[in-house]
Design an enzyme around this catalytic site. Structure first.
Site, PDB file in Angstrom:
ATOM      1  N   SER A 274       0.977  -0.959   0.008  1.00 38.07           N
ATOM      2  CA  SER A 274      -0.034  -0.139  -0.321  1.00 38.07           C
ATOM      3  C   SER A 274       1.033   1.162  -0.082  1.00 38.07           C
ATOM      4  O   SER A 274       1.817   1.315   0.438  1.00 38.07           O
ATOM      5  CB  SER A 274      -0.798   0.071   1.283  1.00 38.07           C
ATOM      6  OG  SER A 274      -1.479   1.348   1.479  1.00 38.07           O
TER       7      SER A 274
ATOM      8  N   TYR B  43      -2.364  -1.342  10.468  1.00 37.38           N
ATOM      9  CA  TYR B  43      -2.464  -1.473   8.841  1.00 37.38           C
ATOM     10  C   TYR B  43      -1.236  -1.090   8.158  1.00 37.38           C
ATOM     11  O   TYR B  43      -0.696  -1.611   7.635  1.00 37.38           O
ATOM     12  CB  TYR B  43      -3.479  -0.885   8.348  1.00 37.38           C
ATOM     13  CG  TYR B  43      -3.693  -0.810   6.694  1.00 37.38           C
ATOM     14  CD1 TYR B  43      -4.351  -2.034   6.243  1.00 37.38           C
ATOM     15  CD2 TYR B  43      -3.436   0.171   5.907  1.00 37.38           C
ATOM     16  CE1 TYR B  43      -4.407  -2.225   4.987  1.00 37.38           C
ATOM     17  CE2 TYR B  43      -3.611  -0.150   4.665  1.00 37.38           C
ATOM     18  CZ  TYR B  43      -3.920  -1.140   4.114  1.00 37.38           C
ATOM     19  OH  TYR B  43      -4.303  -1.206   2.640  1.00 37.38           O
TER      20      TYR B  43
HETATM   21  P1  NAD Z   1     -11.227  -6.295  -0.493  1.00 41.31           P
HETATM   22  O1  NAD Z   1     -11.575  -6.011   0.850  1.00 41.31           O
HETATM   23  O2  NAD Z   1     -12.038  -6.165  -1.668  1.00 41.31           O
HETATM   24  O3  NAD Z   1     -10.020  -7.320  -0.753  1.00 41.31           O
HETATM   25  C1  NAD Z   1      -9.420  -7.888   0.391  1.00 41.31           C
HETATM   26  C2  NAD Z   1      -9.454  -9.300   0.142  1.00 41.31           C
HETATM   27  O4  NAD Z   1      -8.936 -10.051   1.393  1.00 41.31           O
HETATM   28  C3  NAD Z   1     -11.231  -9.712   0.271  1.00 41.31           C
HETATM   29  O5  NAD Z   1     -11.452 -10.821  -0.536  1.00 41.31           O
HETATM   30  C4  NAD Z   1     -11.174 -10.604   1.724  1.00 41.31           C
HETATM   31  O6  NAD Z   1     -12.114 -11.549   1.621  1.00 41.31           O
HETATM   32  C5  NAD Z   1      -9.854 -11.152   1.705  1.00 41.31           C
HETATM   33  N1  NAD Z   1      -9.371 -11.587   2.993  1.00 41.31           N
HETATM   34  C6  NAD Z   1      -9.376 -10.847   4.433  1.00 41.31           C
HETATM   35  N2  NAD Z   1      -8.916 -11.520   5.368  1.00 41.31           N
HETATM   36  C7  NAD Z   1      -8.773 -12.833   4.813  1.00 41.31           C
HETATM   37  C8  NAD Z   1      -8.019 -13.805   5.380  1.00 41.31           C
HETATM   38  N3  NAD Z   1      -7.728 -14.126   6.689  1.00 41.31           N
HETATM   39  N4  NAD Z   1      -7.715 -15.015   4.470  1.00 41.31           N
HETATM   40  C9  NAD Z   1      -8.067 -14.806   3.253  1.00 41.31           C
HETATM   41  N5  NAD Z   1      -8.654 -13.750   2.514  1.00 41.31           N
HETATM   42  C10 NAD Z   1      -8.858 -12.828   3.366  1.00 41.31           C
HETATM   43  O7  NAD Z   1     -10.016  -4.763  -0.708  1.00 41.31           O
HETATM   44  P2  NAD Z   1      -8.925  -4.598  -1.739  1.00 41.31           P
HETATM   45  O8  NAD Z   1      -8.656  -3.297  -1.934  1.00 41.31           O
HETATM   46  O9  NAD Z   1      -9.238  -5.281  -3.007  1.00 41.31           O
HETATM   47  O10 NAD Z   1      -7.592  -5.250  -1.072  1.00 41.31           O
HETATM   48  C11 NAD Z   1      -6.758  -5.962  -1.311  1.00 41.31           C
HETATM   49  C12 NAD Z   1      -5.434  -5.769  -1.147  1.00 41.31           C
HETATM   50  O11 NAD Z   1      -4.954  -4.399  -1.573  1.00 41.31           O
HETATM   51  C13 NAD Z   1      -5.212  -5.700   0.500  1.00 41.31           C
HETATM   52  O12 NAD Z   1      -4.179  -6.245   1.086  1.00 41.31           O
HETATM   53  C14 NAD Z   1      -5.244  -3.974   0.684  1.00 41.31           C
HETATM   54  O13 NAD Z   1      -4.457  -3.828   1.871  1.00 41.31           O
HETATM   55  C15 NAD Z   1      -4.386  -3.697  -0.309  1.00 41.31           C
HETATM   56  N6  NAD Z   1      -4.673  -2.329  -0.928  1.00 41.31           N
HETATM   57  C16 NAD Z   1      -5.904  -1.699  -1.365  1.00 41.31           C
HETATM   58  C17 NAD Z   1      -5.909  -0.343  -1.335  1.00 41.31           C
HETATM   59  C18 NAD Z   1      -7.352   0.338  -1.803  1.00 41.31           C
HETATM   60  O14 NAD Z   1      -7.323   1.551  -1.776  1.00 41.31           O
HETATM   61  N7  NAD Z   1      -8.442  -0.554  -2.272  1.00 41.31           N
HETATM   62  C19 NAD Z   1      -4.965   0.342  -1.292  1.00 41.31           C
HETATM   63  C20 NAD Z   1      -3.724  -0.249  -0.915  1.00 41.31           C
HETATM   64  C21 NAD Z   1      -3.568  -1.650  -0.681  1.00 41.31           C
END
Ligand code: NAD
Length: 266
Positions: A149, A162
């Site tokens: 991130s 986080y």
């Molecule tokens: P999201 O909530 O759609 O995806 C997160 C996924 O992780 C979900 O499908 C959830 O079910 C899964 N998950 C959570 N806990 C879990 C566990 N214990 N075991 C297996 N799966 C699990 O959100 P996203 O934005 O797609 O996030 C994906 C990644 O991107 C994350 O690591 C998040 O920190 C990172 N990220 C997202 C953003 C953003 O702005 N969306 C920015 C920076 C980083």
């Protein structure tokens, strides 16, 4: 992208958002894809259907649905064993599963703190460990992408666990990259900026809040999951064969210190 056809990828947290887009993109690139999900079977099935469509297969063949919680070591061992049993090997690991929790830092419950670290950082390490063991055991190359991130480098008050987890992923990426660089194993990360996914539902679904968020981004818009998946597809491909230990920021300029666009003292 070169070198992806016929490879096998395991994507954690692939039932939604960025993980879902990565799984579909890697299927488009010709990979077999193991789609991990924790609870959202329906979301995982959507990922699977889109991935199957991408590769032109109606019946699941090149895809596999895998329930499992990356905070649980036993689940991770099962994810790897089942994927290898089905496809014979794993070439690519995408550590995408992630959660966040909002609280003033002095009020965070210990269990809550532990849970975020267990999913985002410890889970990524344990998956990386199993992947590396597999590659060393079979004397084959491999690639890991950690989904970090912008908060890998930007401190985020109220999201301490986080921020720490993503800062830790930077070091995990670099340390593993250095340790295994001479054995054909590459480890990189992407660092998404504000991306329109479920994790951000509190502002993506509210036009006013979304406008505030986007006003802080130099490119003036949120990123898409497909834009994150494109960065991943490049980094896992042979076109990135000489890249290891790096974090690719895909953030519309968010890490460029937008407040410095104008001189403060003028
Ligand atoms: P999201 O909530 O759609 O995806 C997160 C996924 O992780 C979900 O499908 C959830 O079910 C899964 N998950 C959570 N806990 C879990 C566990 N214990 N075991 C297996 N799966 C699990 O959100 P996203 O934005 O797609 O996030 C994906 C990644 O991107 C994350 O690591 C998040 O920190 C990172 N990220 C997202 C953003 C953003 O702005 N969306 C920015 C920076 C980083």
């Amino acid at each position: 992208m070169q070198g992806l056809n016929g490879k096998t990828a395991l994507v954690t947290g692939a039932s939604s958002g960025i993980g879902q887009a990565i799984a579909i993109r890697l299927a488009q690139e010709g990979c077999n894809v193991a789609i991990n999900y924790r609870k959202d079977l329906e979301g995982a099935q959507k990922t699977q259907a889109a991935a199957q469509t991408a590769i032109g297969q109606v019946e699941p063949g090149a895809t596999l649905l895998l329930q499992g919680d990356v905070a649980k070591e036993a689940d991770i061992l099962r994810l790897f064993a089942t994927t290898v049993e089905r496809f014979g090997c794993i070439d690519i690991l995408i550590n995408n599963a992630g959660i966040q929790s909002e609280k003033p830092s002095h009020e965070i419950a210990t269990d809550d703190f532990d849970r975020v670290l267990a999913v985002n950082l410890r889970g990524s390490y344990l998956c990386a460990r199993e992947a590396i063991k597999h590659w060393l055991g079979q004397n084959r190359p491999g690639v890991i992408i950690n989904i970090s991130s912008v908060h890998e480098v930007i401190p985020r008050p109220l999201y301490l666990s986080y921020s720490i987890s993503k800062g830790g992923l930077e070091n995990l990426t670099k340390t593993l990259a250095l340790e295994y660089a001479d054995r054909g194993i590459r480890v990189n990360a992407i660092a998404p900026g504000a991306t329109a996914t479920a994790i951000n539902a509190d502002w993506t679904d509210d036009p006013q809040k979304r406008a505030v968020v986007e006003s802080h981004i130099p490119m003036k818009r949120a990123g898409t999951s497909d834009e994150m998946a494109a960065g991943v597809a490049f980094l896992v491909s042979d076109e990135a064969a000489y890249i290891t230990g790096q974090t690719l920021f895909i953030d519309g300029g968010l890490t460029l210190y937008a407040d410095f666009r104008e001189p403060w003292s003028a």
